[in-house]
Each structure stands twice: as C-alpha cells, then as structure tokens.
Scaffold this active site. Structure first.
Site, PDB file in Angstrom:
ATOM      1  N   MET A  92      33.656  35.905  35.843  1.00  0.00           N
ATOM      2  CA  MET A  92      34.608  36.919  36.238  1.00  0.00           C
ATOM      3  C   MET A  92      34.524  38.034  35.456  1.00  0.00           C
ATOM      4  O   MET A  92      34.435  38.057  33.966  1.00  0.00           O
ATOM      5  CB  MET A  92      35.958  36.178  36.460  1.00  0.00           C
ATOM      6  CG  MET A  92      36.809  37.046  36.849  1.00  0.00           C
ATOM      7  SD  MET A  92      38.582  36.219  36.663  1.00  0.00           S
ATOM      8  CE  MET A  92      38.482  35.066  38.151  1.00  0.00           C
ATOM      9  N   CYS A  93      34.687  39.090  36.179  1.00  0.00           N
ATOM     10  CA  CYS A  93      35.115  40.514  35.391  1.00  0.00           C
ATOM     11  C   CYS A  93      35.980  41.232  36.274  1.00  0.00           C
ATOM     12  O   CYS A  93      36.329  40.643  37.373  1.00  0.00           O
ATOM     13  CB  CYS A  93      33.678  41.328  35.243  1.00  0.00           C
ATOM     14  SG  CYS A  93      32.923  41.987  36.680  1.00  0.00           S
ATOM     15  N   PRO A  94      36.435  42.391  35.923  1.00  0.00           N
ATOM     16  CA  PRO A  94      37.331  43.079  36.713  1.00  0.00           C
ATOM     17  C   PRO A  94      37.267  43.180  38.334  1.00  0.00           C
ATOM     18  O   PRO A  94      38.142  43.040  39.018  1.00  0.00           O
ATOM     19  CB  PRO A  94      37.608  44.587  35.979  1.00  0.00           C
ATOM     20  CG  PRO A  94      37.216  44.191  34.876  1.00  0.00           C
ATOM     21  CD  PRO A  94      36.257  42.982  34.756  1.00  0.00           C
ATOM     22  N   LEU A 121      38.650  39.586  39.006  1.00  0.00           N
ATOM     23  CA  LEU A 121      39.846  39.744  38.664  1.00  0.00           C
ATOM     24  C   LEU A 121      40.789  40.110  39.820  1.00  0.00           C
ATOM     25  O   LEU A 121      41.971  39.766  39.915  1.00  0.00           O
ATOM     26  CB  LEU A 121      40.142  40.369  37.395  1.00  0.00           C
ATOM     27  CG  LEU A 121      41.683  40.051  36.880  1.00  0.00           C
ATOM     28  CD1 LEU A 121      42.003  38.726  36.447  1.00  0.00           C
ATOM     29  CD2 LEU A 121      41.871  40.935  35.283  1.00  0.00           C
TER      30      LEU A 121
END
Length: 135
Positions: A92-94, A121
C-alpha cells in the site's frame, strides 16, 4: 450452416465482445492489484501481511492500522518482509502506484502472492477501514 452464414456479423460481434472481456480480466490479474475487501479477506483468512511502502512523512501522516512500514527505496532485501514467501503480501501507498511497482519487485524476488491494494490508502479510507497517524 445457413444460420452462421446469415448471422455472421452477430457471431463476429459476440466473439469480439467475449474476447475483449477475457482480455480485460487477464489484464487485471496480471496487474496484481486487489480491492480493499479482498485485502481484508487475505489478511484475516490467509494471514496476509500489509506493508506500507510510503515515504516516512507520508506514513506518519496516515497509514492503514497494523501496516508494516518499509519505504519503497529500502524494500529490496528488507528484514521486515515475511520470511515465508508463500504468504500474501499486500502493498500500500497513498494512491497505489508505488505499491504496484513494489508488488512487481517482490514477485520477482520470489513472493508469489505479492499484490498492491488498488487505490492505496485513499481507497482504504473510502472503505472506512482503520487508519492510524504517527510512526
């Protein structure tokens, strides 16, 4: 045979439509991204490990509850990755873009079930899943 000759355009249209649907399905599976509901299922039922590959400032601003933090730049060879390479690793990342690259990198390193969380996210928040702030 007469039916095929009389309706060749409809048959061609149906075959093309089916081919495009199949191609789209194959493309999605190759991208290696799962939605938030599937991510939660993998975490709960298959002991999936959630890894946030955001930069430290992004991670401190907000991350999925329980996610391990391994910045993308230090992902390769990190000791924080699970030693069992058959476990699902959810990245996961933004936004999900960096996580997709990280998933590909981990699959090349032998993590069979490395996948990105589609939408990152942002999607996690939209699904009202728990988010923490701070390191």
């Amino acid at each position: 045979m007469k039916f095929i000759i009389d309706n060749w355009m409809l048959i061609l249209l149906a075959a093309t439509s089916g081919g495009l649907l199949l191609w789209q399905t194959l493309q999605k599976s190759q991208m290696g991204a799962v939605g938030t509901a599937e991510a939660v299922r993998l975490i709960n039922r298959e002991k999936g490990v959630l890894v946030d590959v955001s930069e430290p400032a992004e991670y401190a601003a907000g991350h999925a509850a329980g996610a391990r933090h391994i910045p993308f730049a230090s992902l390769e060879g990190s000791k924080d990755l699970p030693s069992n390479k058959t476990l699902p690793v959810l990245l996961m990342c933004p936004t999900g873009a960096r996580a997709s690259r990280a998933a590909g990198q981990l699959r090349k390193a032998g993590y069979e079930k490395a996948v990105a969380v589609a939408g990152g996210l942002n999607a996690w928040r939209e699904a009202n899943l728990p988010v923490q702030k701070g390191a």
